[in-house]
Design a protein around this motif. Structure first.
Motif, short mmCIF file in Angstrom:
data_model
loop_
_atom_site.label_atom_id
_atom_site.label_comp_id
_atom_site.label_asym_id
_atom_site.label_seq_id
_atom_site.Cartn_x
_atom_site.Cartn_y
_atom_site.Cartn_z
N THR A 1 0.85 -1.19 0.00
CA THR A 1 0.00 0.00 0.00
C THR A 1 0.88 1.24 0.00
O THR A 1 1.53 1.54 0.99
N HIS A 2 0.92 1.94 -1.12
CA HIS A 2 1.78 3.11 -1.28
C HIS A 2 0.94 4.36 -1.42
O HIS A 2 -0.25 4.30 -1.70
N TYR A 3 1.55 5.49 -1.23
CA TYR A 3 0.92 6.75 -1.62
C TYR A 3 1.86 7.43 -2.59
O TYR A 3 3.07 7.23 -2.57
N GLN A 4 1.30 8.23 -3.48
CA GLN A 4 2.12 8.89 -4.49
C GLN A 4 2.78 10.13 -3.90
O GLN A 4 2.11 11.03 -3.41
N HIS A 5 4.07 10.15 -3.91
CA HIS A 5 4.82 11.28 -3.39
C HIS A 5 4.76 12.44 -4.36
O HIS A 5 4.51 12.27 -5.55
N ALA A 6 5.00 13.64 -3.86
CA ALA A 6 4.94 14.84 -4.71
C ALA A 6 5.93 14.74 -5.86
O ALA A 6 5.71 15.30 -6.93
N ASN A 7 7.02 14.03 -5.64
CA ASN A 7 8.04 13.91 -6.68
C ASN A 7 7.97 12.56 -7.37
O ASN A 7 8.97 12.02 -7.82
N ALA A 8 6.77 11.97 -7.45
CA ALA A 8 6.63 10.62 -8.02
C ALA A 8 7.17 10.55 -9.44
O ALA A 8 7.86 9.59 -9.81
N SER A 9 6.86 11.53 -10.26
CA SER A 9 7.33 11.51 -11.65
C SER A 9 8.84 11.59 -11.73
O SER A 9 9.48 10.92 -12.56
N VAL A 10 9.44 12.40 -10.86
CA VAL A 10 10.90 12.51 -10.83
C VAL A 10 11.52 11.18 -10.42
O VAL A 10 12.50 10.72 -10.99
N ARG A 11 10.92 10.55 -9.44
CA ARG A 11 11.47 9.29 -8.93
C ARG A 11 11.39 8.19 -9.99
O ARG A 11 12.33 7.43 -10.19
N ILE A 12 10.24 8.07 -10.65
CA ILE A 12 10.12 7.01 -11.64
C ILE A 12 11.00 7.31 -12.86
O ILE A 12 11.55 6.41 -13.48
N SER A 13 11.18 8.59 -13.16
CA SER A 13 12.09 8.96 -14.24
C SER A 13 13.52 8.58 -13.90
O SER A 13 14.27 8.05 -14.73
N THR A 14 13.91 8.83 -12.66
CA THR A 14 15.25 8.47 -12.20
C THR A 14 15.46 6.97 -12.27
O THR A 14 16.50 6.49 -12.73
N MET A 15 14.46 6.23 -11.84
CA MET A 15 14.56 4.77 -11.86
C MET A 15 14.67 4.25 -13.29
O MET A 15 15.45 3.34 -13.59
N PHE A 16 13.90 4.83 -14.20
CA PHE A 16 13.97 4.44 -15.61
C PHE A 16 15.38 4.65 -16.16
O PHE A 16 15.95 3.78 -16.81
N VAL A 17 15.94 5.82 -15.89
CA VAL A 17 17.28 6.13 -16.40
C VAL A 17 18.31 5.18 -15.79
O VAL A 17 19.25 4.74 -16.47
N GLU A 18 18.16 4.86 -14.50
CA GLU A 18 19.08 3.91 -13.87
C GLU A 18 19.05 2.56 -14.59
O GLU A 18 20.09 1.98 -14.89
N LEU A 19 17.85 2.05 -14.85
CA LEU A 19 17.73 0.76 -15.53
C LEU A 19 18.29 0.83 -16.95
O LEU A 19 18.96 -0.11 -17.41
N LEU A 20 18.03 1.93 -17.64
CA LEU A 20 18.53 2.10 -19.00
C LEU A 20 20.05 2.14 -19.03
O LEU A 20 20.70 1.42 -19.81
N GLU A 21 20.63 2.95 -18.15
CA GLU A 21 22.08 3.15 -18.18
C GLU A 21 22.86 1.93 -17.72
O GLU A 21 24.01 1.74 -18.13
N VAL B 1 2.55 0.90 -18.62
CA VAL B 1 3.38 1.57 -19.60
C VAL B 1 2.91 3.01 -19.84
O VAL B 1 3.73 3.91 -20.07
N ASN B 2 1.61 3.25 -19.75
CA ASN B 2 1.10 4.63 -19.92
C ASN B 2 1.53 5.53 -18.77
O ASN B 2 1.82 6.71 -18.95
N HIS B 3 1.57 4.96 -17.56
CA HIS B 3 2.01 5.74 -16.39
C HIS B 3 3.48 6.10 -16.52
O HIS B 3 3.89 7.23 -16.23
N LEU B 4 4.29 5.15 -16.97
CA LEU B 4 5.71 5.42 -17.20
C LEU B 4 5.88 6.51 -18.24
O LEU B 4 6.68 7.43 -18.07
N ASN B 5 5.14 6.42 -19.31
CA ASN B 5 5.26 7.41 -20.39
C ASN B 5 4.88 8.81 -19.91
O ASN B 5 5.55 9.80 -20.23
N ARG B 6 3.80 8.90 -19.12
CA ARG B 6 3.38 10.21 -18.60
C ARG B 6 4.44 10.81 -17.68
O ARG B 6 4.72 12.02 -17.74
N ALA B 7 5.02 9.97 -16.83
CA ALA B 7 6.04 10.47 -15.90
C ALA B 7 7.26 10.98 -16.64
O ALA B 7 7.79 12.06 -16.34
N LEU B 8 7.72 10.23 -17.63
CA LEU B 8 8.90 10.65 -18.40
C LEU B 8 8.60 11.90 -19.23
O LEU B 8 9.45 12.79 -19.35
N LYS B 9 7.40 11.96 -19.78
CA LYS B 9 7.01 13.14 -20.56
C LYS B 9 6.99 14.38 -19.68
O LYS B 9 7.45 15.46 -20.08
#
Length: 298
Positions: free
Chosen positions: A179-199, A227-235
């Motif tokens: 059970t999570h809650y969305q943090h104010a910086n959720a998009s930044v966090r998921i973007s960071t995680m995406f870049v970590e996995l990519l790099e 996948v749509n949530h990931l795309n929105r966060a990165l966008k």
């Protein structure tokens, strides 16, 4: 991008000394009391560590990872791996233990990659709530670790590996917190995680190495998000879609391999995840307006 905290940085920052055998090929392991290391006034930055960590957290804490945040009241068991950046905010006085170790430490007697285990898998759920009885059981395991590491027993590190496995299996039999809650910086966090996995897939260092995560759905699966949530966060964070970010990084690596290696185009294509060289040729030309062979001689 968050920095990566190395073992050397951890020891220097927390204890102002660095063990002499930190880079031993046998790997590294150590155990600490949380109240002696953790600070309620200055939380550690949101970052990735280059070591594994298992923490018995007794106290109130707020935990952030990827696009998720959790507030934990009481006791919990946390599993952190080198692929996932995270931050723990201490909200009250702390007690408990944590151990840190490298993959090479466990691999001496463990045939499976740690990130294949549910507790360490990227995109999984790494926190387990503990009631009073489970807190007692986990505390006893850490206390045995503490006694063992201070002993003169010749095979103490084999015993310590067994204690780590005991904690892993104990948690995998339990239910994680989901059970999570969305943090104010959720998009930044998921973007960071995406870049970590990519790099982490680069650089490609041999013709036998191959990129495995190439599609938006691959990354969404690793992060346990749609996948749509990931795309929105990165966008929102980068202004670019998931597909464009992946393509840009593949093109960047393709240029480096074409310019700095003598691999043929088929080997470069394979390394970048293209099963057919013709598909790679079309991809490269679409993004650079040049064929790979033309770019190589420019």
């Amino acid at each position: 991008m968050p920095t990566v905290e190395t073992l050397e940085a951890f020891y220097q920052k927390k204890l102002a000394w660095v063990p002499a055998n930190l880079q031993s090929e046998l790997g590294h392991f150590n155990i600490f009391k949380r109240e002696e290391i953790c600070s309620t006034s200055k939380p550690a930055p949101y970052s990735r560590r280059d070591y594994y960590k298992i923490s018995l957290m007794i106290g109130d804490n707020r935990f952030h990872y990827a696009d998720k945040s959790l507030e934990i009241r009481g006791s919990a068991l946390l599993f952190a791996n080198p692929q996932v950046p995270y931050q723990v905010e201490s909200l009250s006085d702390q007690s408990g233990f944590f151990c840190i170790f490298t993959e090479s430490f466990m691999n001496r007697s463990w045939g499976t990659r740690l990130t294949d285990l549910p507790v360490f898998r990227p995109g999984g759920h790494p926190i387990f709530l503990l009631d009073e009885e489970r807190t007692r059981i986990v505390t006893e395991v850490f206390m045995r670790m503490q006694t063992e590491i201070a002993s003169e027993y010749a095979y103490k590190y084999d015993a310590l590996r067994n204690y780590v496995l005991e904690l892993i299996h104990f948690a995998q039999k339990a239910e994680p917190v989901t059970t999570h809650y969305q943090h104010a910086n959720a998009s930044v966090r998921i973007s960071t995680m995406f870049v970590e996995l990519l790099e982490r897939q680069f650089p490609i260092e041999s013709p036998q190495q191959q990129v495995r995560l190439r599609k938006a759905s691959d990354f969404a699966g690793q992060l346990s998000v749609h996948v749509n949530h990931l795309n929105r966060a990165l966008k929102e964070v980068t202004g670019k879609t998931t597909t464009i970010l992946i393509a840009e990084r593949l093109v960047q690596e393709a240029k480096a391999l074409l310019r700095h290696t003598d691999w043929n185009v088929s080997e470069v294509a394979y390394g970048l995840g293209f099963e057919e060289p013709a598909h790679f040729n079309n991809f490269f030309r679409k993004h650079t307006k040049m064929r790979p062979t033309e770019f190589r001689v420019v």
